[in-house]
Design a protein around this motif. Structure first.
Motif, short mmCIF file in Angstrom:
data_model
loop_
_atom_site.label_atom_id
_atom_site.label_comp_id
_atom_site.label_asym_id
_atom_site.label_seq_id
_atom_site.Cartn_x
_atom_site.Cartn_y
_atom_site.Cartn_z
N GLU A 1 -10.19 5.07 -2.48
CA GLU A 1 -8.93 5.02 -1.73
C GLU A 1 -7.93 4.06 -2.37
O GLU A 1 -6.73 4.33 -2.40
CB GLU A 1 -9.20 4.65 -0.26
CG GLU A 1 -9.85 5.82 0.47
CD GLU A 1 -10.05 5.58 1.95
OE1 GLU A 1 -10.41 4.44 2.33
OE2 GLU A 1 -9.87 6.52 2.72
N TRP A 2 -8.42 2.94 -2.91
CA TRP A 2 -7.50 2.00 -3.59
C TRP A 2 -6.93 2.65 -4.84
O TRP A 2 -5.76 2.48 -5.17
CB TRP A 2 -8.22 0.70 -3.96
CG TRP A 2 -8.24 -0.26 -2.81
CD1 TRP A 2 -9.31 -0.60 -2.04
CD2 TRP A 2 -7.12 -1.00 -2.29
NE1 TRP A 2 -8.92 -1.47 -1.06
CE2 TRP A 2 -7.60 -1.75 -1.20
CE3 TRP A 2 -5.77 -1.08 -2.63
CZ2 TRP A 2 -6.77 -2.57 -0.45
CZ3 TRP A 2 -4.95 -1.91 -1.88
CH2 TRP A 2 -5.44 -2.64 -0.80
N GLU A 3 -7.78 3.38 -5.55
CA GLU A 3 -7.29 4.04 -6.76
C GLU A 3 -6.22 5.08 -6.40
O GLU A 3 -5.17 5.16 -7.05
CB GLU A 3 -8.46 4.72 -7.48
CG GLU A 3 -8.11 5.17 -8.89
CD GLU A 3 -9.15 6.11 -9.46
OE1 GLU A 3 -10.34 5.92 -9.16
OE2 GLU A 3 -8.74 7.04 -10.20
N LEU A 4 -6.46 5.86 -5.36
CA LEU A 4 -5.48 6.86 -4.93
C LEU A 4 -4.18 6.22 -4.45
O LEU A 4 -3.09 6.73 -4.71
CB LEU A 4 -6.07 7.74 -3.83
CG LEU A 4 -7.19 8.68 -4.28
CD1 LEU A 4 -7.86 9.33 -3.09
CD2 LEU A 4 -6.63 9.75 -5.22
N ALA A 5 -4.31 5.05 -3.78
CA ALA A 5 -3.10 4.35 -3.30
C ALA A 5 -2.22 3.97 -4.47
O ALA A 5 -0.99 4.06 -4.40
CB ALA A 5 -3.50 3.11 -2.50
N SER A 6 -2.83 3.58 -5.58
CA SER A 6 -2.04 3.15 -6.74
C SER A 6 -1.30 4.33 -7.37
O SER A 6 -0.38 4.13 -8.17
CB SER A 6 -2.95 2.47 -7.76
OG SER A 6 -3.75 3.45 -8.41
N LEU A 7 -1.68 5.55 -7.04
CA LEU A 7 -1.04 6.75 -7.60
C LEU A 7 0.01 7.35 -6.66
O LEU A 7 0.60 8.38 -6.96
CB LEU A 7 -2.11 7.82 -7.87
CG LEU A 7 -3.23 7.47 -8.84
CD1 LEU A 7 -4.29 8.57 -8.84
CD2 LEU A 7 -2.67 7.27 -10.24
N ALA A 8 0.21 6.71 -5.49
CA ALA A 8 1.04 7.33 -4.46
C ALA A 8 2.49 7.54 -4.90
O ALA A 8 3.11 6.65 -5.48
CB ALA A 8 1.01 6.49 -3.19
N ARG A 9 3.01 8.71 -4.61
CA ARG A 9 4.42 9.06 -4.88
C ARG A 9 5.01 9.63 -3.60
O ARG A 9 4.31 10.31 -2.85
CB ARG A 9 4.51 10.15 -5.97
CG ARG A 9 3.91 9.77 -7.30
CD ARG A 9 4.82 8.80 -8.07
NE ARG A 9 4.18 8.32 -9.29
CZ ARG A 9 3.39 7.24 -9.35
NH1 ARG A 9 3.15 6.53 -8.27
NH2 ARG A 9 2.85 6.87 -10.49
N PRO A 10 6.32 9.39 -3.35
CA PRO A 10 6.91 9.92 -2.11
C PRO A 10 7.00 11.45 -2.14
O PRO A 10 7.22 12.04 -3.21
CB PRO A 10 8.31 9.30 -2.10
CG PRO A 10 8.61 8.98 -3.53
CD PRO A 10 7.29 8.66 -4.18
N ALA A 11 6.85 12.07 -1.00
CA ALA A 11 7.02 13.52 -0.89
C ALA A 11 8.49 13.88 -1.14
O ALA A 11 9.39 13.07 -0.87
CB ALA A 11 6.61 13.98 0.51
N ALA A 12 8.72 15.08 -1.64
CA ALA A 12 10.09 15.52 -1.95
C ALA A 12 10.98 15.46 -0.72
O ALA A 12 10.62 16.01 0.33
CB ALA A 12 10.06 16.95 -2.50
#
Ligand SMILES: [Mg+2]
Length: 199
Positions: free
Chosen positions: A61-72
């Motif tokens: 989950e921490w790894e995925l959080a670091s990849l987060a991008r806002p939705a269009a």
């Protein structure tokens, strides 16, 4: 009208943010069966195994959080809601600290104070409606004044159970759970146009 609402409650992963959670891969990494519910499987495992799986899930989950991008279109949409005087909240099955990091990475943290982020440590997870009830009470509203926005069955089921309107986001346009939704949209620009049509 399902869009004429004062309180907007959003799922986080795959709704406020672009979908990066490959749940099948997460299940594989955790050694769970293909259709196993992740949180329930971890909770029901023997104590030692449960602790090991929880640690592994934290790392993922921490790894995925670091990849987060806002939705269009989400920034424009949230600004529009704020200008209309709407209240905003988040209901996520993620952990509190991971949720904060995800919002920060996606540049969305300024829209949500910590006390409106209901995570799996604060309420029974979706599809239970408890988290929605908590937010509705916090803003002294009725469920009929609220909308639940999400990209998965659990989000829509939680909204239905609580009595809010349900708004289903699916960038593919396939909407496999459309029977649970009052409104379907591919992205937030489309939803914003629908909202403007309602006045
Ligand atoms: Mg989601």
């Amino acid at each position: 009208m399902p869009l004429n609402r004062l309180l907007w409650i959003f799922d986080m992963d795959g709704t406020l943010t672009e979908a990066v959670h490959d749940f099948q891969k997460i299940r594989r990494d955790l050694g769970l069966a293909e259709d196993a519910p992740i949180l329930d499987s971890i909770r029901n495992a023997p104590p030692e195994e449960s602790a090991r799986l929880n640690k592994k899930l934290d790392e993922i989950e921490w790894e995925l959080a670091s990849l987060a991008r806002p939705a269009a279109g989400i920034h424009e949409f949230l600004i529009d809601l704020k200008e209309r005087g709407c209240c905003l909240g988040i209901l996520t099955r993620n952990r509190h600290d991971v949720a904060l990091e995800t919002l920060k990475q996606a540049g969305l943290h300024e829209f949500f104070s910590e006390d409106v982020i209901v995570d799996r440590e604060r309420a029974a997870p979706k599809p239970y409606p408890d988290g929605i009830n908590l937010l509705v009470d916090k803003f002294s509203m009725m469920p009929s004044q609220a909308a639940m926005v999400g990209d998965f069955r659990y989000d829509l089921e939680a909204g239905r159970a609580a009595g809010t309107s349900t708004i289903y986001m699916d960038p593919t346009g396939e909407f496999p759970y459309r029977s649970l939704a009052d409104v379907c949209a591919r992205d937030f620009l489309e939803l914003m146009n629908l909202l403007r049509q309602t006045g």
